[in-house]
Scaffold this motif. Sequence first.
Motif, PDB file in Angstrom:
ATOM      1  N   VAL A  17       0.921  -1.136   0.030  1.00 31.71           N
ATOM      2  CA  VAL A  17       0.024   0.017   0.180  1.00 31.71           C
ATOM      3  C   VAL A  17       0.897   1.300  -0.001  1.00 31.71           C
ATOM      4  CG1 VAL A  17      -1.758   1.330   1.251  1.00 31.71           C
ATOM      5  CG2 VAL A  17      -1.890  -1.269   1.401  1.00 31.71           C
ATOM      6  N   ALA A  18       0.925   1.979  -0.942  1.00 33.44           N
ATOM      7  CA  ALA A  18       1.685   2.984  -1.067  1.00 33.44           C
ATOM      8  C   ALA A  18       1.311   4.287  -0.527  1.00 33.44           C
ATOM      9  CB  ALA A  18       1.849   3.605  -2.731  1.00 33.44           C
ATOM     10  N   GLU A  19      -0.028   4.775  -0.707  1.00 27.85           N
ATOM     11  CA  GLU A  19      -0.608   5.893  -0.039  1.00 27.85           C
ATOM     12  C   GLU A  19      -1.746   5.547   0.561  1.00 27.85           C
ATOM     13  OE1 GLU A  19      -2.124   9.137  -3.173  1.00 27.85           O
ATOM     14  OE2 GLU A  19      -0.415   8.203  -3.978  1.00 27.85           O
ATOM     15  N   LEU A  42      -7.983   3.979   0.126  1.00 26.63           N
ATOM     16  CA  LEU A  42      -6.817   3.488  -0.369  1.00 26.63           C
ATOM     17  C   LEU A  42      -7.112   3.688  -1.775  1.00 26.63           C
ATOM     18  CD1 LEU A  42      -6.526   0.113   1.748  1.00 26.63           C
ATOM     19  CD2 LEU A  42      -5.195   2.109   1.775  1.00 26.63           C
ATOM     20  N   PRO A  43      -6.145   4.303  -2.495  1.00 30.34           N
ATOM     21  CA  PRO A  43      -6.217   4.671  -4.148  1.00 30.34           C
ATOM     22  C   PRO A  43      -6.215   3.127  -4.725  1.00 30.34           C
ATOM     23  CG  PRO A  43      -4.281   5.140  -3.320  1.00 30.34           C
ATOM     24  CD  PRO A  43      -4.818   4.919  -2.130  1.00 30.34           C
ATOM     25  N   LEU A  44      -6.874   3.232  -5.958  1.00 28.70           N
ATOM     26  CA  LEU A  44      -6.879   1.826  -6.777  1.00 28.70           C
ATOM     27  C   LEU A  44      -5.908   2.293  -8.059  1.00 28.70           C
ATOM     28  CD1 LEU A  44     -10.479   0.557  -6.143  1.00 28.70           C
ATOM     29  CD2 LEU A  44      -8.390  -0.249  -5.085  1.00 28.70           C
ATOM     30  N   PRO A  45      -4.757   2.030  -8.095  1.00 28.73           N
ATOM     31  CA  PRO A  45      -4.149   2.789  -9.349  1.00 28.73           C
ATOM     32  C   PRO A  45      -4.613   2.119 -10.478  1.00 28.73           C
ATOM     33  CG  PRO A  45      -2.636   1.629  -7.547  1.00 28.73           C
ATOM     34  CD  PRO A  45      -3.770   1.395  -7.097  1.00 28.73           C
ATOM     35  N   GLU A  46      -5.202   0.988 -10.589  1.00 29.24           N
ATOM     36  CA  GLU A  46      -5.648   0.499 -11.801  1.00 29.24           C
ATOM     37  C   GLU A  46      -6.965   1.370 -12.490  1.00 29.24           C
ATOM     38  OE1 GLU A  46      -7.210  -2.013  -8.867  1.00 29.24           O
ATOM     39  OE2 GLU A  46      -5.154  -1.519  -9.159  1.00 29.24           O
ATOM     40  N   LEU A  47      -7.606   1.973 -11.260  1.00 30.21           N
ATOM     41  CA  LEU A  47      -9.143   2.799 -11.573  1.00 30.21           C
ATOM     42  C   LEU A  47      -8.468   4.002 -11.021  1.00 30.21           C
ATOM     43  CD1 LEU A  47     -11.387  -0.086 -10.391  1.00 30.21           C
ATOM     44  CD2 LEU A  47     -10.709   0.554 -12.828  1.00 30.21           C
ATOM     45  N   GLY A  49      -9.014   7.684  -9.766  1.00 35.39           N
ATOM     46  CA  GLY A  49     -10.131   8.332  -9.388  1.00 35.39           C
ATOM     47  C   GLY A  49     -10.970   7.469  -8.289  1.00 35.39           C
ATOM     48  N   HIS A  50     -10.827   6.194  -8.269  1.00 39.23           N
ATOM     49  CA  HIS A  50     -11.512   5.325  -7.295  1.00 39.23           C
ATOM     50  C   HIS A  50     -10.502   5.000  -6.312  1.00 39.23           C
ATOM     51  CE1 HIS A  50     -13.499   4.806 -11.095  1.00 39.23           C
ATOM     52  NE2 HIS A  50     -14.643   4.460 -10.351  1.00 39.23           N
ATOM     53  N   HIS A  51     -11.377   4.786  -5.102  1.00 41.54           N
ATOM     54  CA  HIS A  51     -10.762   4.369  -3.814  1.00 41.54           C
ATOM     55  C   HIS A  51     -11.572   3.204  -3.202  1.00 41.54           C
ATOM     56  CE1 HIS A  51      -9.386   8.460  -4.227  1.00 41.54           C
ATOM     57  NE2 HIS A  51      -8.310   8.150  -3.570  1.00 41.54           N
ATOM     58  N   LEU A  52     -10.676   2.442  -2.278  1.00 40.13           N
ATOM     59  CA  LEU A  52     -11.286   1.547  -1.486  1.00 40.13           C
ATOM     60  C   LEU A  52     -11.375   2.068  -0.151  1.00 40.13           C
ATOM     61  CD1 LEU A  52     -12.411  -1.453  -0.501  1.00 40.13           C
ATOM     62  CD2 LEU A  52      -9.860  -1.926  -0.059  1.00 40.13           C
ATOM     63  N   ILE A  53     -12.580   2.054   0.358  1.00 39.14           N
ATOM     64  CA  ILE A  53     -12.681   2.753   1.810  1.00 39.14           C
ATOM     65  C   ILE A  53     -13.132   1.644   2.686  1.00 39.14           C
ATOM     66  CG2 ILE A  53     -13.801   4.631   2.878  1.00 39.14           C
ATOM     67  CD1 ILE A  53     -14.556   6.004   0.235  1.00 39.14           C
TER      68      ILE A  53
END
Length: 82
Positions: A17-19, A42-47, A49-53
């Motif tokens: 997890v980077a950031e 948590l940002p989703l690099p492959e998507l 603008g999307h995050h896992l919260i």
Amino acid sequence: MAQSSAEFAELWDRHDVAEHTSAVKAVDHTEAGTLVFDATLLPLPELPGHHLILHNPRPGTDTQERLEQLMGTHSLVVSHPG
């Protein structure tokens, strides 16, 4: 989740997890009152603008206990029509 998904378990073990961003969120529930959560985004690099919260009951509050009471009185399973 790690018990249900070998892929998740592998990713979790990597701690890759980077950031992330943390916040405290309060939700006013009609039955349980105010529930307070620690939220981690948590940002989703492959998507982009999307995050896992992730929302976890905030320590030092009675949110965990009230959530358990709600789960005891309400089913989380919804019947599928048909």
